[in-house]
Design an enzyme around this catalytic site. Structure first.
Site, PDB file in Angstrom:
ATOM      1  N   SER A  64       4.433 -10.016  37.737  1.00 44.00           N
ATOM      2  CA  SER A  64       3.302 -10.747  37.145  1.00 44.00           C
ATOM      3  C   SER A  64       3.615 -12.231  37.038  1.00 44.00           C
ATOM      4  O   SER A  64       4.775 -12.648  37.000  1.00 44.00           O
ATOM      5  CB  SER A  64       2.991 -10.205  35.748  1.00 44.00           C
ATOM      6  OG  SER A  64       2.723  -8.821  35.786  1.00 44.00           O
ATOM      7  N   GLN A  65       2.538 -13.007  36.946  1.00 34.27           N
ATOM      8  CA  GLN A  65       2.672 -14.449  36.727  1.00 34.27           C
ATOM      9  C   GLN A  65       3.370 -14.686  35.376  1.00 34.27           C
ATOM     10  O   GLN A  65       3.052 -14.000  34.396  1.00 34.27           O
ATOM     11  CB  GLN A  65       1.260 -15.020  36.696  1.00 34.27           C
ATOM     12  CG  GLN A  65       1.195 -16.506  36.559  1.00 34.27           C
ATOM     13  CD  GLN A  65      -0.231 -17.000  36.417  1.00 34.27           C
ATOM     14  OE1 GLN A  65      -1.158 -16.211  36.254  1.00 34.27           O
ATOM     15  NE2 GLN A  65      -0.389 -18.294  36.464  1.00 34.27           N
TER      16      GLN A  65
END
Ligand code: SAH
Length: 213
Positions: A64-65
């Site tokens: 994920s970011q």
């Protein structure tokens, strides 16, 4: 497996970027600052590890970011000693952030190769998390109930089983929706009473049923 001064410098910049995006918890920012994200990514992406982006980790999945990791972690309001269930181990990065914050981490992943890789990496980094190959839709009944549950893939609805496996007073953070997900915070008030709040739009890989083949 090196964490150089250059990596640390890039990480500090990333932390400032995330702070400017609205993350306020120093505990969350410290955890992001202390986990060498580049070690959780394929070496061909290593130079991009401190960009605020999601990246491929194999098996069609992504890490994920960093902003999203920080955002979900902040919403969880982790206290040291919390028993936390994560659905979607992926690279193990989110699990490492939770461990750094003092949580006892249980994490489930439906892709066996990702489970293997994450187990090896977390062990090398001396990060304790119990990782299971399985289907997150079933939760982890043997270890339930949990103080907190974090889902890091997009669910079409909030799974009933996960709501049951939350302690009273517990918090679940889960992105819900088909193409774009609304980040939801579910608070368990009583055995059958939940409060649900919305926290903006995100995009996750889908939460799929059963283990992968
Ligand atoms: N938390 C991860 C991000 C993983 S992306 C990290 O820090 O790197 C989401 C992950 O959820 C993918 O690896 C995907 O395989 C997994 N996933 C999707 N559906 C699942 C399910 N039902 N049970 C367990 N894992 C699931």
């Amino acid at each position: 497996m090196k964490d150089t001064e250059k990596h640390k410098g890039l990480r500090r910049k990333l932390v400032e970027e995330i702070r400017n995006q609205g993350i306020e918890s120093e505990k969350v920012l410290d955890a992001i600052d202390s986990i060498p994200r580049h070690l959780f990514m394929d070496s061909s992406f290593e130079h991009l590890a401190y960009m605020n982006n999601a990246f491929p980790i194999g098996n069609d999945q992504t890490i994920s970011q960093p902003f999203t990791v920080a955002f979900q972690t902040e919403l969880l309001n982790i206290e040291p000693g919390d028993r936390v269930l994560e659905i979607g181990t992926g690279s193990g990065y989110q699990a490492a952030v939770l461990y750094k914050m003092g949580a006892t981490v249980f994490t489930i992943e439906r892709h066996a190769p990702l489970v293997r890789k994450a187990k090896i990496l977390l062990q090398k980094l001396h990060i304790r998390a119990t990782i299971r190959f399985g289907d997150g839709y079933k939760g982890w009944p043997e270890e339930a109930p949990f103080d907190k549950i974090i889902v890091t893939c997009g669910a079409s609805t909030i799974p009933e089983v996960l709501m049951q496996q939350l302690k009273i007073g517990g918090i679940m953070v889960i992105p819900v929706g088909e193409f774009i997900q609304k980040m939801k915070v579910v608070i368990k008030k009583e055995e059958d009473k939940f409060e649900i709040f919305d926290f903006g739009d995100f995009r996750f890989v889908p939460m799929l049923r059963n283990k992968a083949k």
